[in-house]
Design an enzyme around this catalytic site. Structure first.
Site, PDB file in Angstrom:
ATOM      1  CB  CYS A 175     -18.137 -25.127 -11.601  1.00 39.60           C
ATOM      2  SG  CYS A 175     -19.041 -24.762 -12.861  1.00 39.60           S
ATOM      3  CE  LYS A 203     -16.740 -25.977 -19.496  1.00 45.26           C
ATOM      4  NZ  LYS A 203     -17.559 -26.242 -18.380  1.00 45.26           N
ATOM      5  CE  LYS A 218     -19.194 -24.289 -22.105  1.00 43.19           C
ATOM      6  NZ  LYS A 218     -19.769 -24.896 -20.888  1.00 43.19           N
TER       7      LYS A 218
HETATM    8  C1  PBG Z   1     -19.604 -25.414 -16.306  1.00 43.48           C
HETATM    9  C2  PBG Z   1     -20.027 -24.706 -17.349  1.00 43.48           C
HETATM   10  C3  PBG Z   1     -19.742 -23.519 -17.863  1.00 43.48           C
HETATM   11  C4  PBG Z   1     -20.206 -22.960 -19.003  1.00 43.48           C
HETATM   12  C5  PBG Z   1     -21.179 -24.003 -19.060  1.00 43.48           C
HETATM   13  N1  PBG Z   1     -20.953 -25.195 -18.224  1.00 43.48           N
HETATM   14  C6  PBG Z   1     -18.462 -22.508 -17.289  1.00 43.48           C
HETATM   15  C7  PBG Z   1     -17.272 -22.805 -16.937  1.00 43.48           C
HETATM   16  O1  PBG Z   1     -16.637 -24.026 -17.335  1.00 43.48           O
HETATM   17  O2  PBG Z   1     -16.670 -22.031 -16.061  1.00 43.48           O
HETATM   18  C8  PBG Z   1     -19.981 -21.865 -19.794  1.00 43.48           C
HETATM   19  C9  PBG Z   1     -21.404 -21.424 -20.680  1.00 43.48           C
HETATM   20  C10 PBG Z   1     -21.296 -20.006 -21.269  1.00 43.48           C
HETATM   21  O3  PBG Z   1     -19.993 -19.257 -20.960  1.00 43.48           O
HETATM   22  O4  PBG Z   1     -22.064 -19.784 -22.096  1.00 43.48           O
HETATM   23  N2  PBG Z   1     -20.752 -26.032 -15.542  1.00 43.48           N
END
Ligand code: PBG
Length: 323
Positions: free
Chosen positions: A123, A196, A249
């Site tokens: 991403c 996640k 997460k």
């Molecule tokens: C995706 C990723 C995200 C975060 C870590 N890895 C963001 C998303 O899914 O948009 C978020 C970490 C944070 O908010 O501290 N590579």
């Protein structure tokens, strides 16, 4: 069991020393991972409005900061890259000379004993901001697996100690394990972001990484916040595919999921105390509404108490002074 007045639970709460003696949960700097953002250039140290105290660094300043933190007792960092250019297929993610790969090589040399974890996702590198390839307006699961596996492999080749796939595609842990083992990296563990959630608490991170999806959202691949049984199925499948540890997460809105994962599996459980959780406390503290240190320690302790072994937190740098 005796009751009042024979039993008085306040007896052990009377002094700091007594409370310390019977404390059930403690924070140890060794259990924390510090997220760091690396971007192109030299001498870059750009503070981030949404993440007070955190900066975007270039490889040189990143190495300086990481060495300093390692000297203070920080054990591990999690690296995120912000590439110069983004494209449809997220080429920067698996470029052997990509920004994370450069940072890993530099850190490997400068701080050999610092544990280097890398976030494996597309991403931050795709122009559309999704975590996989987009085909006919949808994120294409199976087509994305090869690129995610290539990304993880390129991190391992650069010298990463641990890779952390965070994309939430089905089958990615098996694909990453296969790619690593196929090239002789059978000793590199995978921390799977198994649970996640499609969360509002990633707001500040997306601004930093400029990775908000250009269309739609991530609900077709990240978990639906109301579901916990589904999270446990994700964990189970990831372990079957070869994950060495699980990640939940965000952390605070999902303490029940951390506790459920802890109860169900014996693998290490990581929890990511994400950007929005950090920013909320920072903002309230800046307004004078609460004491940052006390609030942060209380929140982080709750994550441990719920069952996390390892916590990824933007407070790790401050913890080095607080603990
Ligand atoms: C995706 C990723 C995200 C975060 C870590 N890895 C963001 C998303 O899914 O948009 C978020 C970490 C944070 O908010 O501290 N590579």
């Amino acid at each position: 069991m005796a009751t009042f007045p024979v039993t008085r639970l306040r007896r052990f709460r009377r002094t700091g020393a007594l409370r310390s003696l019977v404390r059930e949960t403690r924070l140890d700097l060794g259990d924390f991972v510090y997220p760091m953002f690396v971007s192109p250039g030299a001498g870059v140290d750009e503070p981030l409005a949404g993440l007070p105290g955190i900066a975007r660094l270039s490889v040189d300043t990143l190495v300086e900061e990481a060495s300093r933190l390692h000297g203070l007792g920080v054990n591990a960092v999690l690296l995120f890259g912000i590439p110069e250019e983004k494209d449809d297929v997220g080429s920067g993610a698996y470029d052997e000379d990509g920004i994370v790969q450069q940072a890993v090589r530099a850190l490997r040399g400068a701080t050999p004993s610092l544990v280097l974890l890398t976030d494996v996702c597309l991403c931050e590198y795709t122009s559309h901001g999704h975590c996989g390839l987009v085909e006919d307006g949808e994120v294409a699961n199976d087509l994305s697996l090869e690129l995610l596996a290539r990304t993880a492999l390129s991190h391992a080749e650069a010298g990463a100690d641990v890779v952390c796939p965070s994309d939430m595609m089905d089958g990615r842990i098996g694909a990453v394990r296969g790619a690593l083992d196929g090239e002789g990296f059978d000793q590199v563990p995978i921390v799977a972001y198994s649970a996640k959630y499609a969360s509002a608490f990633y707001g500040p991170f997306r601004e930093v990484a400029d990775s908000a999806p250009a269309f739609g959202d991530r609900r077709s691949y990240q978990l639906d916040p109301p579901n916990v049984r589904e999270a446990l199925r994700e964990c189970e499948l990831d372990l079957e595919e070869g994950a060495d540890a699980l990640m939940i997460k965000p952390a605070l809105p999902y303490l029940d999921v951390i506790a459920a994962a802890r109860a169900s599996f014996d693998a290490p459980v990581f929890a990511y105390n994400v950007s929005g959780e950090y920013a909320m406390v920072k903002a309230a503290a800046q307004a004078g509404w609460l004491d940052e240190r006390q609030a942060a320690l209380e929140a982080l302790t709750s994550i441990k108490r719920a069952g996390a072994d390892v916590i990824i937190s933007y407070w790790t740098r401050e913890l080095a002074a607080w603990l």
